[in-house]
Design an enzyme around this catalytic site. Sequence first.
Site, PDB file in Angstrom:
ATOM      1  N   GLY A   1       0.780  -1.229   0.000  1.00 20.48           N
ATOM      2  CA  GLY A   1       0.000   0.000   0.000  1.00 20.48           C
ATOM      3  C   GLY A   1       0.815   1.284   0.000  1.00 20.48           C
TER       4      GLY A   1
ATOM      5  CG  ASN B   1       1.382   3.813  -5.614  1.00 21.34           C
ATOM      6  OD1 ASN B   1       1.740   4.890  -6.090  1.00 21.34           O
ATOM      7  ND2 ASN B   1       1.925   2.651  -5.974  1.00 21.34           N
TER       8      ASN B   1
ATOM      9  CG  LEU C   1     -11.586  -5.123 -10.804  1.00 23.79           C
ATOM     10  CD1 LEU C   1     -11.296  -3.643 -10.645  1.00 23.79           C
ATOM     11  CD2 LEU C   1     -12.327  -5.670  -9.587  1.00 23.79           C
TER      12      LEU C   1
ATOM     13  CG  HIS D   1      -0.283  -0.765 -15.648  1.00 24.53           C
ATOM     14  ND1 HIS D   1      -0.580  -2.031 -15.166  1.00 24.53           N
ATOM     15  CD2 HIS D   1       0.537  -0.948 -16.715  1.00 24.53           C
ATOM     16  CE1 HIS D   1       0.039  -2.928 -15.918  1.00 24.53           C
ATOM     17  NE2 HIS D   1       0.720  -2.310 -16.866  1.00 24.53           N
TER      18      HIS D   1
ATOM     19  CD  GLU E   1     -11.333  -4.738 -23.561  1.00 25.79           C
ATOM     20  OE1 GLU E   1     -10.365  -5.524 -23.537  1.00 25.79           O
ATOM     21  OE2 GLU E   1     -12.506  -5.101 -23.749  1.00 25.79           O
ATOM     22  CG  LEU E   2      -5.766  -5.992 -17.561  1.00 23.17           C
ATOM     23  CD1 LEU E   2      -6.244  -5.894 -16.124  1.00 23.17           C
ATOM     24  CD2 LEU E   2      -5.014  -7.286 -17.801  1.00 23.17           C
TER      25      LEU E   2
ATOM     26  CB  THR F   1      10.733   6.979  -6.605  1.00 23.54           C
ATOM     27  OG1 THR F   1      11.254   7.004  -7.924  1.00 23.54           O
ATOM     28  CG2 THR F   1      11.557   6.044  -5.746  1.00 23.54           C
TER      29      THR F   1
ATOM     30  CD  GLU G   1       3.974   2.549  -9.408  1.00 26.39           C
ATOM     31  OE1 GLU G   1       2.964   2.289  -8.745  1.00 26.39           O
ATOM     32  OE2 GLU G   1       4.755   1.667  -9.825  1.00 26.39           O
TER      33      GLU G   1
HETATM   34  C1  GAR Z   1       2.585  -0.660  -7.777  1.00 23.83           C
HETATM   35  O1  GAR Z   1       3.815  -0.702  -8.448  1.00 23.83           O
HETATM   36  C2  GAR Z   1       1.442  -0.581  -8.773  1.00 23.83           C
HETATM   37  O2  GAR Z   1       1.724   0.183  -9.912  1.00 23.83           O
HETATM   38  C3  GAR Z   1       1.285  -2.041  -9.131  1.00 23.83           C
HETATM   39  O3  GAR Z   1       1.434  -2.720  -7.910  1.00 23.83           O
HETATM   40  C4  GAR Z   1       2.322  -1.979  -7.053  1.00 23.83           C
HETATM   41  C5  GAR Z   1       1.655  -1.782  -5.716  1.00 23.83           C
HETATM   42  O4  GAR Z   1       2.558  -1.237  -4.786  1.00 23.83           O
HETATM   43  N1  GAR Z   1       0.015  -2.291  -9.724  1.00 23.83           N
HETATM   44  C6  GAR Z   1      -0.191  -3.220 -10.655  1.00 23.83           C
HETATM   45  O5  GAR Z   1       0.690  -3.933 -11.088  1.00 23.83           O
HETATM   46  C7  GAR Z   1      -1.618  -3.309 -11.128  1.00 23.83           C
HETATM   47  N2  GAR Z   1      -1.710  -4.200 -12.242  1.00 23.83           N
HETATM   48  P1  GAR Z   1       2.038  -0.572  -3.444  1.00 23.83           P
HETATM   49  O6  GAR Z   1       1.120  -1.586  -2.757  1.00 23.83           O
HETATM   50  O7  GAR Z   1       3.282  -0.331  -2.645  1.00 23.83           O
HETATM   51  O8  GAR Z   1       1.318   0.699  -3.779  1.00 23.83           O
END
Ligand code: GAR
Length: 198
Positions: A13, A15, A94, A110, A144-145, A173, A175
Site C-alpha cells: 500500500g 501508493n 475486475l 499501472h 478492458e484491462l 518513486t 508512482e
Molecule cells: C505498484 O507498483 C502498482 O503500480 C502495481 O502494484 C504496485 C503496488 O505497490 N500495480 C499493478 O501492477 C496493477 N496491475 P504498493 O502496494 O506499494 O502501492
Amino acid sequence: MTKGVAILISGGGSNMVKLVESMQGDHPARPVLVLSNQADAGGIRKAAEMGVPTAIVDHRPFKGDRSAFEAELIRVIDATAPDIVCLAGFMRILTETFTGHYAGRMLNIHPSLLPKYRGLHTHARAIEAGDTEAGCTVHEVTAELDDGPILGQARVPILPEDTPDALAARVLTQEHRLYPQALRRFAAGDRTRLDLAP
Ligand code: GAR
C-alpha cells in the site's frame, strides 16, 4: 463539496499511503475507505494508523465466483458512498459489472508506459524488449484491462545494468509523485493529461 475517495489495495500500500497523505488542507478530496482483498495486506495497518476506515473483502471464500465477490466489494465500498475509487496495487481482475458500476469515477495506477505492457511483469518485459525508458501511468478504468483514458504518466530511464527489481523501485518513486497529483486534478474535475519529467 469535498469528494470521498475509496482506495483498493492488495499489498504494502505505498501508493495508498501517498494518496492518503496528499488529501489534506485545500485538497478537493478526503479518504473514506481503504479496502484490501488480502487480510494480511500491510497497507491495512498503515491506513488504520492514519485514521482511515478499513475493510477486508477476501476473495478466497468466493472460490472463483467473481460476480459474488464483486457484489460484496460493491456493497462494502458503497456503504462509504465514495465519489472516486482508486485502485492502488489491487491485484484482482475486475469484470465489466464492476468497472461499469464505477464508470467515470475509478482510477488505476499501472507500472508501465501504457499502452505498452498491460498486465503483469511490466519491468522484466520492458528490459527484455531493450527499451531505454519505462514509467507509470494513471488512467481511468474501463472494461478492458489496463486500458481507459490516460490521465498522467511519469517516465524513468532504464539503465544498462537494470534488474526488474531495480527498475521497479525507480518506477515506484515516480508512482508516488504521479498518483497524488493525478488524483488531485481528477477530483477537481480536470481530465487533461499530466506528464511528469523525471
Ligand atoms: C505498484 O507498483 C502498482 O503500480 C502495481 O502494484 C504496485 C503496488 O505497490 N500495480 C499493478 O501492477 C496493477 N496491475 P504498493 O502496494 O506499494 O502501492
